[in-house]
Design an enzyme around this catalytic site. Structure first.
Site, short mmCIF file in Angstrom:
data_model
loop_
_atom_site.label_atom_id
_atom_site.label_comp_id
_atom_site.label_asym_id
_atom_site.label_seq_id
_atom_site.Cartn_x
_atom_site.Cartn_y
_atom_site.Cartn_z
N HIS A 220 0.84 -1.20 0.00
CA HIS A 220 0.00 0.00 0.00
C HIS A 220 0.87 1.24 0.00
CE1 HIS A 220 0.79 -0.56 4.28
NE2 HIS A 220 0.29 0.62 4.57
N HIS B 234 1.38 3.94 1.86
CA HIS B 234 1.93 4.70 3.00
C HIS B 234 3.46 4.84 2.90
CE1 HIS B 234 -1.80 4.05 5.77
NE2 HIS B 234 -1.93 5.11 4.98
N ASP C 281 5.83 4.78 5.00
CA ASP C 281 6.71 3.85 5.71
C ASP C 281 6.78 2.49 5.02
OD1 ASP C 281 3.99 3.64 6.65
OD2 ASP C 281 4.70 2.38 8.31
N HIS C 282 6.12 2.37 3.89
CA HIS C 282 6.21 1.14 3.07
C HIS C 282 6.80 1.42 1.68
CE1 HIS C 282 3.60 -1.32 5.81
NE2 HIS C 282 3.38 -0.10 6.25
N HIS D 81 -7.39 -0.67 5.83
CA HIS D 81 -6.31 0.20 6.30
C HIS D 81 -6.14 1.36 5.32
CE1 HIS D 81 -2.53 1.32 8.18
NE2 HIS D 81 -1.90 1.20 7.02
N ASP E 109 -0.19 -4.02 6.10
CA ASP E 109 -0.84 -3.52 7.30
C ASP E 109 -2.30 -3.95 7.37
OD1 ASP E 109 1.54 -2.31 7.90
OD2 ASP E 109 0.82 -0.25 7.71
N HIS F 39 4.71 -4.84 10.60
CA HIS F 39 5.10 -4.11 11.82
C HIS F 39 5.21 -5.04 13.02
CE1 HIS F 39 4.61 0.12 10.48
NE2 HIS F 39 3.63 -0.34 9.71
#
Ligand SMILES: [Zn+2]
Length: 270
Positions: A69, A71, A73-74, A127, A146, A185
């Site tokens: 996805h 985001h 942090d990915h 998410h 996530d 995570h």
């Protein structure tokens, strides 16, 4: 990595070795090496450096990035890795404006191949809208970003509780119990603390809580998990369970989606 066995960070699934790499605060990035054909993929590189360092240490190239996805942090490592390795970047087609460097668009049911193995794509909104999971039926493993966590699920940033519930049901229906599940995570301890409050009579959960507590006390990781373990201990997959429902005062609720929405709400306020 003191006190941690090599095995913990490298796992063999058939012809694919999966290396877990820590990134950012509590992200896990996964490097997949199909050693027969020497193909390499990385899932959700939230930063480039730990990934390129690990690839260099292993002497491996990089063929593709698999994005669950959009985001940051990915995906923050996408562009640097793409320019360093000239690799492909796979991600959800509807998110091509939000996934840096995307070259190949995927959707529910897209056919992908990695090192001679089929990879199945499931769209799991909740998410985010446009979150996808990568399932390797031959190697019996899945990368769920996530969407599904150990004893938890992702927060609903873009989707509705109904969408997330359906997404988790989709995973439960399509991933056999012996599937190894890689989540993005290390949220397990806080998930476990919450889980025991809504599923307090679940013996499997209590036992797992103690195991998790011991692992985390030694700063060891709790990912990957298995579908079998999640079906037994993840409250978000157990919303039809009579004991869980009575624990949160919803014993007469027939709509599992409503139970899910309540459990998600309780977790958000935990
Ligand atoms: Zn996310």
């Amino acid at each position: 990595m003191s006190g941690q066995g090599q095995d913990e960070w490298k796992r063999r699934h058939g012809n694919i070795d999966v290396y877990t790499v820590k990134a950012l605060q509590d992200n896990y990035v996964f490097i997949l090496h199909e050693w027969k054909n020497n193909k390499v993929a990385v899932v959700d590189p939230g930063e480039a450096k730990p990934v390129s360092d690990k690839l260099q240490a292993l002497g491996l190239p990089l063929d593709c990035i698999l994005t669950t996805h959009h985001h940051w942090d990915h995906t923050d490592g996408n562009l640097a890795l793409k320019s360093q390795f000239d690799c492909k970047v796979y991600g959800f087609g509807g998110d091509k404006g939000r996934i840096p460097g995307i070259t190949d668009e995927l959707r529910e049911g897209s056919q992908l191949e990695f090192g001679g193995e089929p990879v199945e794509i499931f769209q799991t909104d909740g998410h985010t809208v446009g979150h996808i999971c990568f399932y390797f039926p031959q190697s019996k493993m899945a990368f769920v970003g996530d969407t599904l966590f150990v004893m938890g699920c992702g927060r609903l940033f873009e989707g509705t509780p109904k969408q997330m519930h359906e997404s988790l049901q989709k995973l439960a229906a399509n991933l056999p119990e012996n599937t190894t599940v890689y989540c993005a995570h290390e949220y397990t301890m806080s998930n476990a603390k919450f889980a025991v409050t809504v599923d307090s009579s679940n013996e499997d959960l209590r036992e797992r809580y103690r195991e998790i507590e011991s692992l985390r006390a030694q700063d060891r990781k709790t990912v990957p998990t298995t579908m079998e373990m999640e079906l037994k201990t993840n409250p978000f997959l157990r919303c039809g369970d009579p004991d869980l429902k009575s624990c949160i005062g919803m014993e007469s609720e027939q709509d599992e989606g409503k139970v899910f929405a309540r459990v998600r709400e309780l977790k958000d306020n935990f």
